[in-house]
Design a protein around this motif. Structure first.
Motif, short mmCIF file in Angstrom:
data_model
loop_
_atom_site.label_atom_id
_atom_site.label_comp_id
_atom_site.label_asym_id
_atom_site.label_seq_id
_atom_site.Cartn_x
_atom_site.Cartn_y
_atom_site.Cartn_z
N GLU A 147 7.24 5.46 4.42
CA GLU A 147 5.78 5.52 4.42
C GLU A 147 5.19 4.33 5.18
O GLU A 147 4.20 4.46 5.91
CB GLU A 147 5.26 5.55 2.98
CG GLU A 147 3.76 5.74 2.87
CD GLU A 147 3.30 7.08 3.42
OE1 GLU A 147 2.17 7.14 3.94
OE2 GLU A 147 4.07 8.07 3.34
N ALA A 148 5.81 3.15 5.01
CA ALA A 148 5.31 1.95 5.69
C ALA A 148 5.42 2.08 7.20
O ALA A 148 4.52 1.65 7.94
CB ALA A 148 6.08 0.72 5.22
N VAL A 149 6.51 2.67 7.69
CA VAL A 149 6.66 2.87 9.13
C VAL A 149 5.52 3.73 9.67
O VAL A 149 4.93 3.43 10.72
CB VAL A 149 8.03 3.51 9.46
CG1 VAL A 149 8.07 3.98 10.92
CG2 VAL A 149 9.16 2.53 9.19
N LYS A 150 5.19 4.79 8.96
CA LYS A 150 4.08 5.65 9.40
C LYS A 150 2.77 4.88 9.46
O LYS A 150 1.98 5.03 10.40
CB LYS A 150 3.95 6.84 8.44
CG LYS A 150 5.17 7.74 8.38
CD LYS A 150 5.00 8.78 7.28
CE LYS A 150 6.27 9.59 7.07
NZ LYS A 150 6.15 10.54 5.94
N GLN B 77 0.82 -1.20 0.00
CA GLN B 77 0.00 0.00 0.00
C GLN B 77 0.86 1.26 0.00
O GLN B 77 0.53 2.25 -0.66
CB GLN B 77 -0.91 0.01 1.23
CG GLN B 77 -2.02 -1.03 1.21
CD GLN B 77 -2.84 -0.99 2.49
OE1 GLN B 77 -3.11 0.08 3.03
NE2 GLN B 77 -3.23 -2.15 2.97
N ALA B 78 1.97 1.22 0.75
CA ALA B 78 2.86 2.38 0.81
C ALA B 78 3.44 2.69 -0.57
O ALA B 78 3.50 3.85 -1.00
CB ALA B 78 3.99 2.12 1.80
N ALA B 79 3.86 1.64 -1.29
CA ALA B 79 4.41 1.84 -2.63
C ALA B 79 3.36 2.36 -3.60
O ALA B 79 3.62 3.26 -4.42
CB ALA B 79 5.00 0.53 -3.16
N GLN B 80 2.15 1.81 -3.50
CA GLN B 80 1.06 2.28 -4.36
C GLN B 80 0.73 3.75 -4.08
O GLN B 80 0.52 4.53 -5.02
CB GLN B 80 -0.18 1.43 -4.14
CG GLN B 80 -0.17 0.08 -4.85
CD GLN B 80 -1.55 -0.54 -4.86
OE1 GLN B 80 -2.26 -0.55 -3.86
NE2 GLN B 80 -1.95 -1.06 -6.01
#
Length: 283
Positions: free
Chosen positions: A253-256, A154-157
């Motif tokens: 972004e994934a960490v957030k 989701q973060a990459a998208q």
């Protein structure tokens, strides 16, 4: 935040030399004494935070990429991250593509693996540790934590990156690359990517009770594709460095996103799986 999380980040080829700079952790402190009962980890641990979420960074191959894939002390790395309270592990890895559908620079979130290594410590439960006592038959489906993997996707998208969800990584022993016959055999077995580090890292993390997911980047086509130049280390590093900002942004972004999610049930369920898989504890 419903429950406190701490995210460990294991950087692979091309990302390790500038961890604390890349993640811009202004209050980063270096943990010099990260040795544990399994030995020294590959690098010091760098502590920081992203949007108030605690992170711990480690370089898989050491600063300067001085440790070969076989010589990485995977158990010490995972245990060091567990001991400082990590609940999640996010890993980056450079891979060769074994399929036409995955091109150079493509990001992939793997969901399974084939382990072709033969010279590594593959379990914490080998009778040498009081913490990991007994015999643990850990199930490896799912191999990677599904929710954490989905967050990477989701973060990459969200960032607009070209990313594929799902795929099988074949981990070879290294440090040499595959022969052409080996590369074609891995394709026949259903491999989508080939690297040298996902195993035993992925299953040691599960044994340690850490929610592990990986973002892989295809840097080459190994040596199976007749119309391509054969893989070499210089090109692998060059392609990864050209795309390093993609990996960095996705991890940030994934960490957030991890920090804004409730993980209590996931952590408890993994703990239950570990306990139920330890057959010695039932006798």
């Amino acid at each position: 935040m419903a429950n406190k999380v701490k995210v460990g980040i294991i950087s692979g080829s091309g990302l390790g030399d500038s961890l604390h700079k890349i993640f811009n952790c202004s209050n980063t402190t270096c943990c010099e004494n990260a040795k544990n009962e399994f030995g020294y980890p590959s690098s010091d641990l760098y502590h920081g935070s992203i949007n108030g979420i605690s992170i711990v960074l480690i370089s898989r191959h050491g600063i300067g990429h001085k440790i070969s894939p076989t010589a990485v002390n995977y158990r010490a790395n995972i245990e060091a991250l567990r001991l400082v309270g990590c609940t999640h592990l996010l890993a980056s890895t450079a891979c060769g593509s074994l399929t036409e559908s995955i091109g150079r620079g493509q990001l992939v979130i793997p969901d399974s693996f084939l382990d072709r290594t033969n010279a590594r410590k593959r379990t914490f439960y080998d009778g040498t540790s009081d913490k990991y006592s007994g015999v643990c038959h850990m199930p490896m489906e799912p191999a990677f934590d599904p929710r954490t993997s989905d967050i990477l996707f989701q973060a990459a998208q969200k960032l607009g990156h070209n990313i594929k969800k799902g795929g099988t990584i074949v981990t070879i022993e290294g440090p040499r690359f595959s022969s052409k016959a080996e590369s074609n055999a891995l394709r026949l077995w259903g491999g989508h990517l080939v690297n040298m580090t996902t195993c035993p890292e992925v299953y040691l993390a599960k044994e340690a009770g850490l929610l592990y997911a990986s973002v892989a980047m295809a840097t080459d086509y190994d040596c199976w594709r007749d119309c391509e130049n054969n893989v070499n280390a210089a090109d692998v590093i060059a392609i990864f460095k050209q795309n390093v900002n993609k990996i960095t942004d996705v991890l940030l972004e994934a960490v957030k996103m991890i920090g804004s999610t409730n993980w209590e049930q996931d952590i408890r369920e993994l703990k239950d799986i570990i306990e139920s898989s330890n057959v010695s504890a039932k006798n």
